[in-house]
Design a protein around this motif. Structure first.
Motif, PDB file in Angstrom:
ATOM      1  N   ASN A  33       0.783  -1.228   0.000  1.00  0.00           N
ATOM      2  CA  ASN A  33       0.000   0.000   0.000  1.00  0.00           C
ATOM      3  C   ASN A  33       0.824   1.291   0.000  1.00  0.00           C
ATOM      4  OD1 ASN A  33      -2.810   0.307  -0.272  1.00  0.00           O
ATOM      5  ND2 ASN A  33      -2.888   1.408   1.680  1.00  0.00           N
ATOM      6  N   GLY A  35       2.444   2.520  -2.420  1.00  0.00           N
ATOM      7  CA  GLY A  35       2.284   3.237  -3.689  1.00  0.00           C
ATOM      8  C   GLY A  35       3.211   2.792  -4.808  1.00  0.00           C
ATOM      9  N   LYS A  36       3.656   1.544  -4.753  1.00  0.00           N
ATOM     10  CA  LYS A  36       4.575   1.028  -5.788  1.00  0.00           C
ATOM     11  C   LYS A  36       3.929   1.025  -7.178  1.00  0.00           C
ATOM     12  CE  LYS A  36       4.882  -2.789  -3.481  1.00  0.00           C
ATOM     13  NZ  LYS A  36       4.197  -2.351  -2.246  1.00  0.00           N
ATOM     14  N   SER A  37       2.744   0.421  -7.252  1.00  0.00           N
ATOM     15  CA  SER A  37       2.094   0.311  -8.565  1.00  0.00           C
ATOM     16  C   SER A  37       1.730   1.699  -9.104  1.00  0.00           C
ATOM     17  CB  SER A  37       0.855  -0.582  -8.466  1.00  0.00           C
ATOM     18  OG  SER A  37       1.225  -1.870  -8.000  1.00  0.00           O
ATOM     19  N   SER A  38       1.247   2.576  -8.229  1.00  0.00           N
ATOM     20  CA  SER A  38       0.913   3.949  -8.655  1.00  0.00           C
ATOM     21  C   SER A  38       2.135   4.670  -9.184  1.00  0.00           C
ATOM     22  CB  SER A  38       0.350   4.754  -7.476  1.00  0.00           C
ATOM     23  OG  SER A  38      -0.764   4.111  -6.915  1.00  0.00           O
ATOM     24  N   GLY A  58      -1.888  -5.560  -0.500  1.00  0.00           N
ATOM     25  CA  GLY A  58      -1.528  -6.927  -0.859  1.00  0.00           C
ATOM     26  C   GLY A  58      -2.006  -7.334  -2.243  1.00  0.00           C
ATOM     27  N   LYS A  59      -2.319  -6.333  -3.065  1.00  0.00           N
ATOM     28  CA  LYS A  59      -2.844  -6.597  -4.401  1.00  0.00           C
ATOM     29  C   LYS A  59      -1.799  -7.280  -5.298  1.00  0.00           C
ATOM     30  CE  LYS A  59      -6.113  -6.093  -7.434  1.00  0.00           C
ATOM     31  NZ  LYS A  59      -7.384  -6.764  -7.202  1.00  0.00           N
ATOM     32  N   THR A  60      -0.581  -6.780  -5.239  1.00  0.00           N
ATOM     33  CA  THR A  60       0.448  -7.309  -6.121  1.00  0.00           C
ATOM     34  C   THR A  60       1.092  -8.523  -5.460  1.00  0.00           C
ATOM     35  OG1 THR A  60       0.853  -5.045  -6.836  1.00  0.00           O
ATOM     36  CG2 THR A  60       2.488  -6.666  -7.467  1.00  0.00           C
ATOM     37  N   LYS A 144       3.780   9.719  -1.601  1.00  0.00           N
ATOM     38  CA  LYS A 144       2.551  10.394  -1.146  1.00  0.00           C
ATOM     39  C   LYS A 144       2.819  11.762  -0.539  1.00  0.00           C
ATOM     40  CE  LYS A 144       0.396   5.852  -0.451  1.00  0.00           C
ATOM     41  NZ  LYS A 144      -0.595   5.047   0.244  1.00  0.00           N
ATOM     42  N   ASP A 146       2.093  14.524  -1.665  1.00  0.00           N
ATOM     43  CA  ASP A 146       0.972  15.455  -1.854  1.00  0.00           C
ATOM     44  C   ASP A 146       0.122  15.588  -0.595  1.00  0.00           C
ATOM     45  OD1 ASP A 146      -1.547  13.363  -2.483  1.00  0.00           O
ATOM     46  OD2 ASP A 146       0.400  12.642  -3.129  1.00  0.00           O
ATOM     47  N   SER A 179       2.488  10.323  -6.770  1.00  0.00           N
ATOM     48  CA  SER A 179       1.882   9.802  -7.997  1.00  0.00           C
ATOM     49  C   SER A 179       0.657  10.624  -8.358  1.00  0.00           C
ATOM     50  CB  SER A 179       1.479   8.344  -7.811  1.00  0.00           C
ATOM     51  OG  SER A 179       2.615   7.608  -7.456  1.00  0.00           O
TER      52      SER A 179
HETATM   53  P1  GTP Z   1       0.439  -3.402  -3.015  1.00  0.00           P
HETATM   54  O1  GTP Z   1       0.483  -3.820  -4.438  1.00  0.00           O
HETATM   55  O2  GTP Z   1      -0.794  -3.818  -2.301  1.00  0.00           O
HETATM   56  O3  GTP Z   1       1.669  -3.790  -2.268  1.00  0.00           O
HETATM   57  O4  GTP Z   1       0.333  -1.794  -2.962  1.00  0.00           O
HETATM   58  P2  GTP Z   1       1.188  -0.737  -3.760  1.00  0.00           P
HETATM   59  O5  GTP Z   1       2.407  -0.402  -3.008  1.00  0.00           O
HETATM   60  O6  GTP Z   1       1.361  -1.135  -5.187  1.00  0.00           O
HETATM   61  O7  GTP Z   1       0.259   0.555  -3.669  1.00  0.00           O
HETATM   62  P3  GTP Z   1      -0.757   1.148  -4.771  1.00  0.00           P
HETATM   63  O8  GTP Z   1       0.008   1.837  -5.849  1.00  0.00           O
HETATM   64  O9  GTP Z   1      -1.715   0.092  -5.157  1.00  0.00           O
HETATM   65  O10 GTP Z   1      -1.468   2.316  -3.931  1.00  0.00           O
HETATM   66  C1  GTP Z   1      -2.120   2.053  -2.708  1.00  0.00           C
HETATM   67  C2  GTP Z   1      -3.092   3.182  -2.378  1.00  0.00           C
HETATM   68  O11 GTP Z   1      -2.379   4.411  -2.157  1.00  0.00           O
HETATM   69  C3  GTP Z   1      -4.086   3.494  -3.488  1.00  0.00           C
HETATM   70  O12 GTP Z   1      -5.310   3.839  -2.889  1.00  0.00           O
HETATM   71  C4  GTP Z   1      -3.488   4.695  -4.195  1.00  0.00           C
HETATM   72  O13 GTP Z   1      -4.431   5.497  -4.848  1.00  0.00           O
HETATM   73  C5  GTP Z   1      -2.826   5.427  -3.042  1.00  0.00           C
HETATM   74  N1  GTP Z   1      -1.645   6.204  -3.506  1.00  0.00           N
HETATM   75  C6  GTP Z   1      -0.570   5.719  -4.158  1.00  0.00           C
HETATM   76  N2  GTP Z   1       0.321   6.690  -4.435  1.00  0.00           N
HETATM   77  C7  GTP Z   1      -0.203   7.836  -3.953  1.00  0.00           C
HETATM   78  C8  GTP Z   1       0.249   9.214  -3.927  1.00  0.00           C
HETATM   79  O14 GTP Z   1       1.328   9.595  -4.407  1.00  0.00           O
HETATM   80  N3  GTP Z   1      -0.555  10.106  -3.289  1.00  0.00           N
HETATM   81  C9  GTP Z   1      -1.742   9.744  -2.717  1.00  0.00           C
HETATM   82  N4  GTP Z   1      -2.452  10.705  -2.116  1.00  0.00           N
HETATM   83  N5  GTP Z   1      -2.210   8.481  -2.731  1.00  0.00           N
HETATM   84  C10 GTP Z   1      -1.453   7.528  -3.347  1.00  0.00           C
END
Ligand code: GTP
Ligand code: MG
Length: 198
Positions: A33, A35-38, A58-60, A144, A146, A179
């Motif tokens: 969570n 923000g890796k994928s974002s 835990g999506k990825t 994050k 922002d 992101s």
């Molecule tokens: P997993 O695949 O579960 O390990 O998560 P991840 O690290 O890939 O995170 P993902 O990119 O899915 O983002 C998780 C949540 O954080 C989502 O609701 C996104 O919209 C939010 N998010 C990601 N990056 C940012 C950012 O730069 N700013 C804000 N405000 N929210 C973000």
């Protein structure tokens, strides 16, 4: 550096099923969570399309490979520290991600993502310490931003680096990113470009 094309290549759940090494890889890891994928979507300019983003941690659960300009790959690794999956499943991810980080011959660098809104977390400090031990080349990205003022983001970075300095030698390269508003994109891509051309 600008990315012209970004395409999903394949998913792997073991080192054996990873694509042939061929081109250099830049991998992204961090807590679930964070923000890796974002970030991968933001960097590749394909917001919301390339890597799956979800509000469910835990999506990825696989190593996802994205081919960039037919020249290198962005690699989305499963997040660590996600408690809501079985212990066994967690061990399996951890083993294959560790194996990837330790043994992948074309791994050029690892970006460890840190949530800029949090105080330094042991799980992140431990992970980075371990990367140092296996001598993986890594840099940090604080995500994050922002959600914070500029001053608060800088404070958070300083606080994290201070905590890390009690564990490892030297200060790693680091970036701040969002992101949501694209902060850090130019710097991170510049850094990748520099490393690719070395
Ligand atoms: P997993 O695949 O579960 O390990 O998560 P991840 O690290 O890939 O995170 P993902 O990119 O899915 O983002 C998780 C949540 O954080 C989502 O609701 C996104 O919209 C939010 N998010 C990601 N990056 C940012 C950012 O730069 N700013 C804000 N405000 N929210 C973000
Ligand atoms: Mg993800």
């Amino acid at each position: 550096m600008k990315i012209k094309s970004a395409e999903f290549e394949t998913s792997a759940k073991s080192l054996e099923t990873c694509p042939a090494p061929g081109v250099p890889e830049l991998a992204f890891i961090g807590r679930s969570n964070v923000g890796k994928s974002s970030l991968i979507n933001m960097l590749s300019g394909r917001r919301g399309q390339l890597a799956k983003v979800s509000s469910t941690p835990g999506k990825t659960r696989l190593i996802n490979f994205f081919n960039i300009d037919q020249q290198w790959r962005l690699v989305d690794l499963p997040g660590y520290g996600y408690a809501k999956i079985s212990k066994k499943a967690r061990m399996i991810f951890r083993d294959f991600v560790s194996e990837y980080l330790t043994n992948r011959e074309n791994l050029l660098g690892v970006f460890v993502l840190i949530d800029s809104r949090l105080t330094p977390q042991d799980i992140d400090l431990d992970y980075i310490t371990w990367l140092g031990e296996i001598e993986a080349p890594f840099a940090l990205i604080f995500t994050k931003t922002d959600k914070l003022s500029k001053t608060a983001a800088q404070k958070s970075v300083d606080r994290f680096l201070a905590a890390l300095s009690e564990r490892i030698e030297g200060s790693p390269d680091h970036f701040i990113s969002s992101s949501k508003n694209g902060e850090g994109k130019k710097e991170i891509l510049g850094y990748i470009g520099h490393n690719l051309s070395r």
